[in-house]
Design an enzyme around this catalytic site. Structure first.
Site, PDB file in Angstrom:
ATOM      1  N   CYS A  31       0.833  -1.208   0.000  1.00  0.00           N
ATOM      2  CA  CYS A  31       0.000   0.000   0.000  1.00  0.00           C
ATOM      3  C   CYS A  31       0.871   1.263   0.000  1.00  0.00           C
ATOM      4  O   CYS A  31       1.513   1.572   0.998  1.00  0.00           O
ATOM      5  CB  CYS A  31      -0.915  -0.046   1.226  1.00  0.00           C
ATOM      6  SG  CYS A  31      -1.753   1.502   1.582  1.00  0.00           S
ATOM      7  N   CYS A  34      -0.008   3.910   2.620  1.00  0.00           N
ATOM      8  CA  CYS A  34       0.389   3.437   3.957  1.00  0.00           C
ATOM      9  C   CYS A  34       1.852   3.778   4.213  1.00  0.00           C
ATOM     10  O   CYS A  34       2.211   4.228   5.304  1.00  0.00           O
ATOM     11  CB  CYS A  34       0.205   1.917   4.079  1.00  0.00           C
ATOM     12  SG  CYS A  34      -1.497   1.356   3.879  1.00  0.00           S
TER      13      CYS A  34
END
Length: 111
Positions: A31, A34
């Protein structure tokens, strides 16, 4: 104190039974957003060490906890207090916005 890694097995002890507020970051290795917020969360965990614990749950290694709390997109940040989820934010945001959210949620910050 740096961020704490939490798993399905340790979530109850590390988050739900924690003395003070715990900011849980649900994330995954693949991600991008993230990874974008990871340095900010690391800084917040250092700066607010006496006020909030920053915990990270990898949704791939520990899929039970995110599904129990209805995590649909990542990054998802949830604030837990006294064993209850009290506030949630989905998506990447700059450090200042995370600090503002924590402040609004009642997490004390050093002057």
């Amino acid at each position: 104190m740096s961020t704490v890694t939490v798993t399905d097995e340790t979530f109850e002890r590390d988050v739900l039974q924690a003395e003070g507020p715990v900011l849980v970051d649900f994330w995954a290795e693949w991600c991008g957003p993230c990874k974008q917020i990871a340095p900010a969360l690391e800084q917040i965990s250092e700066e607010l060490a006496d006020h909030v614990v920053v915990a990270k749950v990898n949704i791939e290694d520990s899929p039970t906890t995110p599904s129990r709390y209805g995590v649909r997109g990542i990054p998802t940040m949830m604030l837990f207090r006294g064993g209850q989820m009290t506030s949630m934010k989905v998506g990447a945001m700059p450090k200042q916005k995370i600090l503002e959210w924590l402040n609004e949620a009642g997490v004390q910050q050093p002057a």
